[in-house]
Scaffold this motif. Structure first.
Motif, PDB file in Angstrom:
ATOM      1  N   PRO A 284     -30.640 -43.857  56.985  1.00 29.94           N
ATOM      2  CA  PRO A 284     -31.426 -45.405  57.427  1.00 29.94           C
ATOM      3  C   PRO A 284     -31.849 -46.036  56.556  1.00 29.94           C
ATOM      4  O   PRO A 284     -31.916 -46.022  55.372  1.00 29.94           O
ATOM      5  N   ALA A 285     -31.845 -47.397  56.685  1.00 33.94           N
ATOM      6  CA  ALA A 285     -32.497 -48.356  55.789  1.00 33.94           C
ATOM      7  C   ALA A 285     -33.718 -48.078  55.159  1.00 33.94           C
ATOM      8  O   ALA A 285     -34.586 -47.309  55.993  1.00 33.94           O
ATOM      9  N   PRO A 286     -34.096 -48.148  54.103  1.00 34.24           N
ATOM     10  CA  PRO A 286     -35.536 -47.829  53.514  1.00 34.24           C
ATOM     11  C   PRO A 286     -36.568 -48.491  54.132  1.00 34.24           C
ATOM     12  O   PRO A 286     -36.628 -49.444  54.802  1.00 34.24           O
ATOM     13  N   PRO A 287     -37.879 -47.716  54.192  1.00 31.26           N
ATOM     14  CA  PRO A 287     -38.977 -48.279  54.875  1.00 31.26           C
ATOM     15  C   PRO A 287     -39.356 -49.431  54.019  1.00 31.26           C
ATOM     16  O   PRO A 287     -39.121 -49.552  52.894  1.00 31.26           O
ATOM     17  N   PRO A 288     -40.267 -50.287  54.381  1.00 31.68           N
ATOM     18  CA  PRO A 288     -40.953 -51.424  53.940  1.00 31.68           C
ATOM     19  C   PRO A 288     -41.519 -51.136  52.508  1.00 31.68           C
ATOM     20  O   PRO A 288     -41.288 -51.946  51.661  1.00 31.68           O
ATOM     21  N   ASN A 289     -42.230 -50.037  52.583  1.00 31.75           N
ATOM     22  CA  ASN A 289     -42.971 -49.665  51.323  1.00 31.75           C
ATOM     23  C   ASN A 289     -42.064 -48.925  50.293  1.00 31.75           C
ATOM     24  O   ASN A 289     -42.659 -48.290  49.340  1.00 31.75           O
TER      25      ASN A 289
ATOM     26  N   PRO B 180     -36.324 -49.363  42.394  1.00 24.65           N
ATOM     27  CA  PRO B 180     -36.751 -48.966  40.826  1.00 24.65           C
ATOM     28  C   PRO B 180     -36.551 -50.114  40.084  1.00 24.65           C
ATOM     29  O   PRO B 180     -37.229 -49.849  38.849  1.00 24.65           O
ATOM     30  N   ASN B 181     -35.710 -51.037  40.191  1.00 23.70           N
ATOM     31  CA  ASN B 181     -35.589 -52.387  39.304  1.00 23.70           C
ATOM     32  C   ASN B 181     -36.514 -53.534  39.642  1.00 23.70           C
ATOM     33  O   ASN B 181     -36.515 -54.235  38.969  1.00 23.70           O
ATOM     34  N   PHE B 182     -37.428 -53.269  40.670  1.00 23.93           N
ATOM     35  CA  PHE B 182     -38.455 -54.180  41.132  1.00 23.93           C
ATOM     36  C   PHE B 182     -39.651 -54.029  40.130  1.00 23.93           C
ATOM     37  O   PHE B 182     -40.051 -52.861  39.901  1.00 23.93           O
ATOM     38  N   THR B 183     -40.346 -55.232  39.922  1.00 24.08           N
ATOM     39  CA  THR B 183     -41.747 -55.132  39.331  1.00 24.08           C
ATOM     40  C   THR B 183     -42.811 -54.625  40.641  1.00 24.08           C
ATOM     41  O   THR B 183     -42.334 -54.551  41.812  1.00 24.08           O
ATOM     42  N   PRO B 184     -43.681 -54.002  40.435  1.00 23.70           N
ATOM     43  CA  PRO B 184     -44.871 -53.691  41.401  1.00 23.70           C
ATOM     44  C   PRO B 184     -44.950 -55.005  42.348  1.00 23.70           C
ATOM     45  O   PRO B 184     -45.184 -54.854  43.589  1.00 23.70           O
ATOM     46  N   GLN B 185     -44.956 -56.508  41.764  1.00 19.54           N
ATOM     47  CA  GLN B 185     -45.229 -57.363  42.665  1.00 19.54           C
ATOM     48  C   GLN B 185     -44.090 -57.832  43.428  1.00 19.54           C
ATOM     49  O   GLN B 185     -44.299 -58.086  44.524  1.00 19.54           O
ATOM     50  N   GLU B 186     -42.853 -57.757  42.895  1.00 20.30           N
ATOM     51  CA  GLU B 186     -41.449 -57.707  43.574  1.00 20.30           C
ATOM     52  C   GLU B 186     -41.648 -56.724  45.178  1.00 20.30           C
ATOM     53  O   GLU B 186     -41.076 -57.087  46.123  1.00 20.30           O
ATOM     54  N   ASN B 187     -41.886 -55.433  44.671  1.00 19.05           N
ATOM     55  CA  ASN B 187     -42.007 -54.402  45.668  1.00 19.05           C
ATOM     56  C   ASN B 187     -43.164 -54.744  46.694  1.00 19.05           C
ATOM     57  O   ASN B 187     -42.900 -54.619  47.958  1.00 19.05           O
ATOM     58  N   ARG B 188     -44.226 -55.077  46.115  1.00 16.02           N
ATOM     59  CA  ARG B 188     -45.193 -55.842  47.235  1.00 16.02           C
ATOM     60  C   ARG B 188     -44.880 -57.019  48.016  1.00 16.02           C
ATOM     61  O   ARG B 188     -44.875 -56.707  49.335  1.00 16.02           O
ATOM     62  N   GLY B 189     -44.021 -57.615  47.739  1.00 20.54           N
ATOM     63  CA  GLY B 189     -43.348 -58.727  48.110  1.00 20.54           C
ATOM     64  C   GLY B 189     -42.598 -58.294  49.301  1.00 20.54           C
ATOM     65  O   GLY B 189     -42.475 -58.972  50.502  1.00 20.54           O
ATOM     66  N   LYS B 190     -41.852 -57.458  48.918  1.00 14.79           N
ATOM     67  CA  LYS B 190     -40.808 -57.021  49.768  1.00 14.79           C
ATOM     68  C   LYS B 190     -41.370 -56.196  51.014  1.00 14.79           C
ATOM     69  O   LYS B 190     -40.936 -56.431  52.306  1.00 14.79           O
ATOM     70  N   GLU B 191     -42.433 -55.440  50.631  1.00 18.94           N
ATOM     71  CA  GLU B 191     -43.061 -54.790  51.857  1.00 18.94           C
ATOM     72  C   GLU B 191     -43.796 -56.025  52.663  1.00 18.94           C
ATOM     73  O   GLU B 191     -43.598 -55.650  53.985  1.00 18.94           O
ATOM     74  N   LEU B 192     -44.318 -56.789  52.067  1.00 22.80           N
ATOM     75  CA  LEU B 192     -44.831 -58.066  52.980  1.00 22.80           C
ATOM     76  C   LEU B 192     -43.957 -58.750  53.955  1.00 22.80           C
ATOM     77  O   LEU B 192     -44.196 -58.996  55.212  1.00 22.80           O
TER      78      LEU B 192
ATOM     79  N   LEU C 174     -41.084 -57.454  55.057  1.00 24.86           N
ATOM     80  CA  LEU C 174     -40.467 -56.241  56.075  1.00 24.86           C
ATOM     81  C   LEU C 174     -41.731 -56.063  57.312  1.00 24.86           C
ATOM     82  O   LEU C 174     -41.241 -55.458  58.135  1.00 24.86           O
ATOM     83  N   LEU C 175     -42.756 -56.097  56.782  1.00 28.02           N
ATOM     84  CA  LEU C 175     -44.048 -55.799  57.799  1.00 28.02           C
ATOM     85  C   LEU C 175     -43.981 -56.716  59.070  1.00 28.02           C
ATOM     86  O   LEU C 175     -43.988 -57.771  58.934  1.00 28.02           O
TER      87      LEU C 175
ATOM     88  N   CYS D 239     -37.082 -62.711  61.957  1.00 27.37           N
ATOM     89  CA  CYS D 239     -35.879 -63.680  62.038  1.00 27.37           C
ATOM     90  C   CYS D 239     -34.936 -63.579  61.070  1.00 27.37           C
ATOM     91  O   CYS D 239     -33.765 -64.029  61.174  1.00 27.37           O
ATOM     92  N   HIS D 240     -35.346 -62.998  59.906  1.00 28.14           N
ATOM     93  CA  HIS D 240     -34.477 -62.786  58.565  1.00 28.14           C
ATOM     94  C   HIS D 240     -34.288 -61.223  58.323  1.00 28.14           C
ATOM     95  O   HIS D 240     -34.338 -60.762  57.090  1.00 28.14           O
ATOM     96  N   GLY D 241     -34.038 -60.562  59.296  1.00 25.90           N
ATOM     97  CA  GLY D 241     -34.159 -59.141  59.201  1.00 25.90           C
ATOM     98  C   GLY D 241     -33.102 -58.281  58.842  1.00 25.90           C
ATOM     99  O   GLY D 241     -33.154 -57.185  58.322  1.00 25.90           O
TER     100      GLY D 241
END
Length: 395
Positions: free
Chosen positions: A238-243, A247-259, A261-262, A270-272
């Motif tokens: 399955p697709a990985p969860p929002p959080n 491994p190649n992201f900064t903590p800021q980029e991972n936080r942005g990804k979570e935001l 996808l939430l 819309c862009h899912g």
């Protein structure tokens, strides 16, 4: 000497001279036949930098998560126009050829620049005579993954094949009639060989021009961004969860990804998908009242007023200015709109409405706004925007 010998000597000299003359002529003819003539000019190579073997447009290998049923179901490729290497090659030449405009000043690439992910950094693009287009020129990344298959912001073109001929005929953009276009291209020596490779014979007509341009545009896909590098660290399904931590992201980029996808922030609503596209037109609350009817004018339905096509967010960092009218100059302005500026237009899309009917506002903190922009920049595909197979082939 006997008189007979003396008498025959002039005859022998004459015969010898005639023989020599025939040999001389024969040698000259032989030389003419073996002397190399001028090298034939290849009309394609004379003006175009094309490889001996076509680039691969038809069978690009993508990561597994871009080959699932949900992604394949988004593809709008026409059944009668599959991408071929030679067809897309012809399309590439047409895309960059300024001969497609009435005064040889504008090509498709004039308004869809590779370095800008095939968009235009101007709010409105300039046409062949300096006039301005009615709306911003949208990017073409992953154009083949818009499920309903419509094109232009207002979706007035039912298919990409329809769309490709419209700017050519537009009185502001390129100013040609299809009859003029066909006559002009038939007179250019490099086109008959290219049409023959693409379609089996050298017939040049507007239908084939449309098919080739569409093949090239649909071949422009993105799958080599930093997002893709991170996504590839996880199983296809399955697709990985929002959080999930890429491994190649900064903590800021991972936080942005979570935001992103939430569910409460409605970005992914819309862009899912992994192509970051939406299935159909939307109203994203830019205005409280209708200023531009968009798709509503096309279908003559007020319930569709101010709805517009939703483009892919892949390479969104490169496609400023944003929205159909280019009103937002930066991604920061776009994020602020969704954080605090969504208007309750009568046709506001459900994804941006709360259960009580009011607009959904993300109300992001300053730190989260920065994180969301950082994530969106991980969707930039430097390989795609520098790939020679998508570049200008003219010398």
């Amino acid at each position: 000497k006997p008189p007979s010998m003396l008498a025959s000597k002039p005859k022998m000299l004459i015969i010898t001279g005639i023989s020599f003359l025939f040999v001389f002529i024969a040698c000259n003819k032989s030389s003419d036949n073996t002397a190399p003539g001028p090298t034939p000019v290849d009309p394609v190579a004379a003006v175009l930098n094309l490889p001996a073997t076509s680039f691969n447009y038809a069978n690009i290998v993508q990561p597994g998560y871009l080959n699932g049923p949900n992604i394949l179901g988004q593809i709008n490729t026409a059944a009668n126009n599959p991408i071929t290497d030679n067809g897309a090659t012809l399309g590439r030449v047409l895309f960059y050829d300024k001969n497609l405009s009435i005064n040889n000043t504008i090509s498709c690439a004039s308004c869809h620049k590779q370095a800008s992910a095939f968009s235009d950094p101007l709010v409105k693009s300039k046409g062949f005579n300096g006039g301005l287009t009615g709306r911003n020129s949208m990017g073409l990344t992953d154009a083949k993954y818009y499920p309903n298959g419509r094109f232009f912001w207002d979706q007035r073109a039912a298919t990409l094949e329809d769309q490709t001929l419209m700017p050519i005929q537009d009185l502001v953009e390129m100013g040609m009639t299809l009859a003029q276009l066909e006559t002009k291209l038939r007179a250019l020596a490099y086109y008959p060989p290219l049409f023959t490779k693409a379609f089996g014979d050298n017939t040049i007509n507007s239908n084939r021009i449309s098919l080739a341009l569409s093949q090239f545009v649909r071949s422009i896909i993105s799958f080599q961004s930093r997002y893709d590098a991170g996504r590839s660290a996880f199983p296809v399904m399955p697709a990985p969860p929002p959080n999930a931590v890429f491994p190649n992201f900064t903590p800021q980029e991972n936080r942005g990804k979570e935001l992103f996808l939430l569910p409460q922030n409605a970005c992914a609503a819309c862009h899912g998908s992994e192509t970051f596209t939406a299935p159909q037109e939307k109203n994203n609350g830019l205005d409280l009242v209708t200023i531009d009817r968009g798709f509503g004018a096309v279908v003559n339905n007020v319930n569709e007023d101010a709805t517009f096509k939703v483009t892919s967010l892949r390479n969104v960092e490169l496609t400023a200015p944003y929205m159909h009218d280019g009103r937002f100059a930066t991604l920061e302005e776009v994020i602020e709109h969704y954080s605090s500026g969504v208007k309750n237009h009568p046709n506001l899309s459900p994804q941006l409405k709360l259960p009580n009917g009011q607009p959904r506002l993300a109300n992001l903190t300053p730190q989260d706004k920065v994180a969301l922009v950082a994530f969106l920049k991980t969707l930039t595909d430097v390989t795609m925007i520098t790939d020679v197979k998508y570049s200008d082939p003219f010398k």
